[in-house]
Design a protein around this motif. Structure first.
Motif, PDB file in Angstrom:
ATOM      1  N   ALA A 125       0.840  -1.114   0.196  1.00  0.00           N
ATOM      2  CA  ALA A 125       0.016   0.115   0.111  1.00  0.00           C
ATOM      3  C   ALA A 125       0.759   1.340   0.031  1.00  0.00           C
ATOM      4  N   ALA A 126       1.981   1.099   0.885  1.00  0.00           N
ATOM      5  CA  ALA A 126       2.909   2.421   0.953  1.00  0.00           C
ATOM      6  C   ALA A 126       3.491   2.521  -0.550  1.00  0.00           C
ATOM      7  N   VAL A 127       3.944   1.389  -1.379  1.00  0.00           N
ATOM      8  CA  VAL A 127       4.437   1.522  -2.514  1.00  0.00           C
ATOM      9  C   VAL A 127       3.473   2.087  -3.499  1.00  0.00           C
ATOM     10  N   GLY A 128       2.072   1.765  -3.422  1.00  0.00           N
ATOM     11  CA  GLY A 128       1.006   2.376  -4.245  1.00  0.00           C
ATOM     12  C   GLY A 128       0.756   3.723  -4.170  1.00  0.00           C
ATOM     13  N   ARG A 145      -2.797   2.513  -8.913  1.00  0.00           N
ATOM     14  CA  ARG A 145      -4.250   2.065  -8.917  1.00  0.00           C
ATOM     15  C   ARG A 145      -4.286   0.374  -8.842  1.00  0.00           C
ATOM     16  N   GLU A 146      -3.209  -0.103  -9.309  1.00  0.00           N
ATOM     17  CA  GLU A 146      -3.231  -1.705  -9.416  1.00  0.00           C
ATOM     18  C   GLU A 146      -2.735  -2.022  -7.728  1.00  0.00           C
ATOM     19  N   LEU A 147      -1.861  -1.530  -7.397  1.00  0.00           N
ATOM     20  CA  LEU A 147      -1.195  -1.689  -5.956  1.00  0.00           C
ATOM     21  C   LEU A 147      -2.388  -1.520  -4.931  1.00  0.00           C
ATOM     22  N   LEU A 148      -2.925  -0.303  -5.044  1.00  0.00           N
ATOM     23  CA  LEU A 148      -4.037   0.265  -3.887  1.00  0.00           C
ATOM     24  C   LEU A 148      -5.265  -0.569  -4.279  1.00  0.00           C
ATOM     25  N   ASP A 149      -5.680  -1.331  -5.354  1.00  0.00           N
ATOM     26  CA  ASP A 149      -6.896  -1.888  -5.678  1.00  0.00           C
ATOM     27  C   ASP A 149      -6.799  -2.908  -4.921  1.00  0.00           C
ATOM     28  N   ALA A 150      -5.317  -3.859  -4.973  1.00  0.00           N
ATOM     29  CA  ALA A 150      -5.248  -5.057  -4.532  1.00  0.00           C
ATOM     30  C   ALA A 150      -5.402  -5.068  -3.067  1.00  0.00           C
ATOM     31  N   GLU A 151      -4.825  -4.127  -2.389  1.00  0.00           N
ATOM     32  CA  GLU A 151      -4.746  -3.894  -1.013  1.00  0.00           C
ATOM     33  C   GLU A 151      -6.108  -3.455  -0.322  1.00  0.00           C
ATOM     34  N   CYS A 152      -6.592  -2.680  -1.051  1.00  0.00           N
ATOM     35  CA  CYS A 152      -8.096  -2.615  -0.909  1.00  0.00           C
ATOM     36  C   CYS A 152      -8.871  -3.670  -0.628  1.00  0.00           C
ATOM     37  N   ALA A 153      -8.821  -4.493  -1.645  1.00  0.00           N
ATOM     38  CA  ALA A 153      -9.366  -5.773  -1.709  1.00  0.00           C
ATOM     39  C   ALA A 153      -9.150  -6.900  -0.397  1.00  0.00           C
ATOM     40  N   ARG A 154      -7.921  -6.424   0.179  1.00  0.00           N
ATOM     41  CA  ARG A 154      -7.401  -7.117   1.424  1.00  0.00           C
ATOM     42  C   ARG A 154      -8.004  -6.430   2.532  1.00  0.00           C
ATOM     43  N   GLU A 155      -8.787  -5.372   2.388  1.00  0.00           N
ATOM     44  CA  GLU A 155      -9.459  -4.770   3.476  1.00  0.00           C
ATOM     45  C   GLU A 155      -8.313  -3.620   4.230  1.00  0.00           C
ATOM     46  N   ASP A 156      -7.472  -3.171   3.587  1.00  0.00           N
ATOM     47  CA  ASP A 156      -6.407  -2.022   3.966  1.00  0.00           C
ATOM     48  C   ASP A 156      -7.329  -0.643   3.455  1.00  0.00           C
TER      49      ASP A 156
END
Length: 231
Positions: A125-128, A145-156
């Protein structure tokens, strides 16, 4: 009236400083031994990354050893070299904050990226976030967007909040207020104060009654968001 864009997400990068073993006078002798700087020093000397990370943390907070940002940095570097994900994440934090070294956003990015490669999720999430804001790396909205989307899906929650910003402000995508608001609400539901603040600002902007949008600001304030407390 203030605009949504002028108030969304003032922070430049998402980081998460992990919890480590804490001092506690009520611990058993066995527990004390397995969380002692002496043990971690031996582990680190033997090439065990987690030992270096824990030893660095003890030096950072001064638990059982004299507080030393310089030594914390040294041991986090060693931990990261040994492939310990949390050590790399902590290294990113100290470079970002300039503790024991000059502040260095590029080195912070490198350390967070390595932690992400080692599957330390908050570092991803920090990298995104850094791709989003250009902190230590060139802005790249697609990677962000790709990184943040993946981490949002993991409930960050913080990742969801910044993903909402991307869609609300049209950063590398067509602006999508509905999608941005959905990610922002998800962030607030995940107890991210900036998400609750932004949800309040969105509600105010679209003309929702003050009583309703103020609830979101009050929630953010209760989570420690000073902007919301003063709004």
């Amino acid at each position: 009236m203030r605009t949504i864009a002028s108030n969304l997400l003032g922070a430049s990068a998402i980081v998460c400083f992990p919890l480590a073993l804490q001092a506690d006078d009520n611990r058993s002798n066995l527990t004390r031994f397995f969380s002692s700087p002496t043990l971690f020093e031996k582990m680190c000397a033997d090439g065990t990354g987690v030992g270096c990370t824990q030893l660095g943390y003890h030096y950072e907070i001064g638990d059982g050893v004299p507080q030393s940002d310089d030594l914390a940095l040294e041991y986090y570097k060693r931990a990261c070299e040994l492939g310990h994900a949390r050590g790399c994440n902590n290294l990113g934090v100290v470079f970002q904050d300039g503790k024991g070294t000059a502040q260095d956003e590029q080195q912070a990015f490198i350390a967070f990226e390595r932690a992400c490669e080692l599957n330390y999720r908050s570092a991803c999430a920090a990298v995104g976030s850094r791709y989003l804001f250009g902190a230590g790396v060139e802005v790249d909205f697609q990677k962000a967007r790709e990184l943040l989307d993946a981490e949002c899906a993991r409930e960050d929650g913080r990742a969801c909040s910044q993903l909402g910003k991307i869609y609300l402000e049209g950063l590398g995508v067509e602006p999508d207020i509905l999608k941005g608001a959905q990610f922002t609400r998800q962030s607030c539901d995940l107890t991210e104060p900036v998400g609750c603040r932004n949800l309040g600002l969105i509600a105010e902007q679209i003309g929702v009654e003050r009583e309703e949008w103020q609830k979101h600001m009050d929630t953010a304030c209760s989570m420690g968001d000073s902007f919301s407390c003063e709004y």
